[in-house]
Design an enzyme around this catalytic site. Sequence first.
Site, PDB file in Angstrom:
ATOM      1  N   TYR A  20      11.622  -4.857  -5.971  1.00  0.00           N
ATOM      2  CA  TYR A  20      10.480  -4.945  -6.628  1.00  0.00           C
ATOM      3  C   TYR A  20       9.361  -3.767  -6.637  1.00  0.00           C
ATOM      4  CZ  TYR A  20       6.026  -6.674  -8.981  1.00  0.00           C
ATOM      5  OH  TYR A  20       5.075  -6.706  -9.429  1.00  0.00           O
ATOM      6  N   GLY A  23      -0.481   0.115  -5.139  1.00  0.00           N
ATOM      7  CA  GLY A  23      -1.798  -0.533  -4.806  1.00  0.00           C
ATOM      8  C   GLY A  23      -2.999   0.122  -5.856  1.00  0.00           C
ATOM      9  N   ASP A  29      14.125 -11.090 -15.467  1.00  0.00           N
ATOM     10  CA  ASP A  29      13.059 -10.778 -14.545  1.00  0.00           C
ATOM     11  C   ASP A  29      13.469 -10.440 -13.048  1.00  0.00           C
ATOM     12  OD1 ASP A  29      10.591 -10.021 -14.045  1.00  0.00           O
ATOM     13  OD2 ASP A  29       9.607 -11.814 -14.483  1.00  0.00           O
ATOM     14  N   ASP A  30      12.702  -9.569 -12.199  1.00  0.00           N
ATOM     15  CA  ASP A  30      13.142  -9.657 -10.939  1.00  0.00           C
ATOM     16  C   ASP A  30      12.786 -10.616  -9.861  1.00  0.00           C
ATOM     17  OD1 ASP A  30      10.381  -9.046 -10.900  1.00  0.00           O
ATOM     18  OD2 ASP A  30      10.316  -6.838 -10.618  1.00  0.00           O
ATOM     19  N   SER A  88       9.846  -4.318 -14.802  1.00  0.00           N
ATOM     20  CA  SER A  88      10.193  -4.454 -13.751  1.00  0.00           C
ATOM     21  C   SER A  88      11.545  -4.886 -13.820  1.00  0.00           C
ATOM     22  CB  SER A  88       9.422  -5.380 -12.711  1.00  0.00           C
ATOM     23  OG  SER A  88       9.300  -6.586 -13.218  1.00  0.00           O
ATOM     24  N   ASN A 136       0.472   1.142   5.906  1.00  0.00           N
ATOM     25  CA  ASN A 136       1.110   0.244   4.778  1.00  0.00           C
ATOM     26  C   ASN A 136       1.861  -0.871   5.596  1.00  0.00           C
ATOM     27  OD1 ASN A 136       2.834  -0.855   2.906  1.00  0.00           O
ATOM     28  ND2 ASN A 136       4.487   0.730   3.030  1.00  0.00           N
ATOM     29  N   GLY A 137       1.554  -1.973   5.382  1.00  0.00           N
ATOM     30  CA  GLY A 137       2.288  -3.004   5.801  1.00  0.00           C
ATOM     31  C   GLY A 137       1.292  -4.024   6.367  1.00  0.00           C
ATOM     32  N   CYS A 145       0.878  -1.234  -0.057  1.00  0.00           N
ATOM     33  CA  CYS A 145       0.139  -0.064   0.028  1.00  0.00           C
ATOM     34  C   CYS A 145       0.864   1.323  -0.042  1.00  0.00           C
ATOM     35  CB  CYS A 145      -0.871   0.128   1.113  1.00  0.00           C
ATOM     36  SG  CYS A 145      -2.189  -1.358   1.339  1.00  0.00           S
TER      37      CYS A 145
END
Length: 494
Positions: free
Chosen positions: A267, A52, A370-371, A308, A127-128, A26
């Site tokens: 990421y 988000g 890719d990541d 990404s 956030n979390g 978030c």
Amino acid sequence: MQSPSDDASTTMRNPDLDGDMLREKCGVFGIYGHPDAAAITALGLHALQHRGQEAAGIVAFDGKRFHSERRLGLVGDTFSRREVIERLPGTAAVGHTRYSTTGETILRNVQPLFAELNAGGFAVAHNGNLTNGLTLRRELVKNGAMMQSTTDTEVILHLVAHSKRNRFIDRYIEALRAIEGAYALVSLTNKKLVGARDPLGIRPLVLGELDGSPILASETCALDIIGAKYIRDIEPGEVIVFDENGAQSHKPFAPQAPRPCIFEYIYFARPDSIVGGRSVYDTRKAMGEQLARETHVEADVIVPVPDSGVPAAIGYSRASGVPFELGIIRNHYVGRTFIQPTQSVRELGVRMKHSANRAAIEGKRIVLIDDSLVRGTTSKKIVKMMRDAGAREVHFRIASPPITHPDYYGIDTPDRAGLLAATHTLEEMRDLIGADSLAFVSVDGIYRAMGEPGRDPAHPKFADHCFTGDYPTPLTDMSEIDAPRQLSLLAEAS
């Protein structure tokens, strides 16, 4: 407090076209003492949209009343309209972009959450993820609390409301002492803007300033979009309060060695952000360089899986000397609510977002970068796409270690049975995705890319539990069989 009607039934959830993707957590934003608080908050949320995409909300205070606008969908779906911003008057505001890791995708779960306490209104954006949120929720309900949402964030509201302390800040800190897990909080009362970061600093939170007004945000890119000045990171375990008397910093927790989430660098954070004093873009390039040093194979071109994988692919190309090519072109204009009516159309979903650039790859040995790799579903489709476009060899390289353990701090991973690297050997994974070879950067390699000599098992400097199983906090709720499922809501890949 003004609030919209619940229009959740009119919004369709976006189909999962990227089975290998980790879902963002978030984004939070807050500003105090600015006449354009809501408009600035909306712009900040635009910059945090990558964190988000399910919902967004803003709560503003005009000196007398709180005003709220919360909607499912992207920030621009609602907050780009003048009439919406005009419904959010005031000089202080907090905002949130949401991807749910706990709680359903319904309007009553959209943040910031708001409650009227005995001392006045209180809004919170989080956030979390709390690893004892279910346990606390059960205790609160047993003691008479009436929950209005199914998110762990509401627990914080109730803990503040139940505190017997006299001062708000003491009640707030008492609530923080009760919670476990990861959090970056931005809260608003009728007198204060409050920011808080968990004691290990797992989730990021930065402080900025615009026209003399303090700003709290998840990432520095939210400051850049409004022309604000970056001041500093909020320290792990710090609670910072802004009011008419200025700023007050509180350090209510015993000092601990920080362990910020390493996935912010791999990421989640935007490449143009600075996280913990490190350029995310430069760090991802360094991860690609380390990946090349550890896993290089003879090839003709380096091809990123967009978007990404691009910085890591640039780093890989630079370290290996193999040319970088955009062998995959991403379509940025795929509709969020595209309806896939048949299985045959659903199977083409990856081609809606990614198309092979045949001229760059036909007849060549390619290294795909890719990541991360979660389930392997999208990787399998992309490898096939490359072969269909004429690639002679397809080697897959991942700029993070194998993900073998789920996350409980706000990253939406599957449970362990759904993680490809937890249930398959390297050769089995290679065979499943159809590549000529498959390799990951090592855990020590990731640390070296971060400027460290390697991972110290006794004192790791990052929250790297998805790779190591070394969780940095207690997992109180995880003792329950269904808890990992509740904390991990990644949709099943089709």
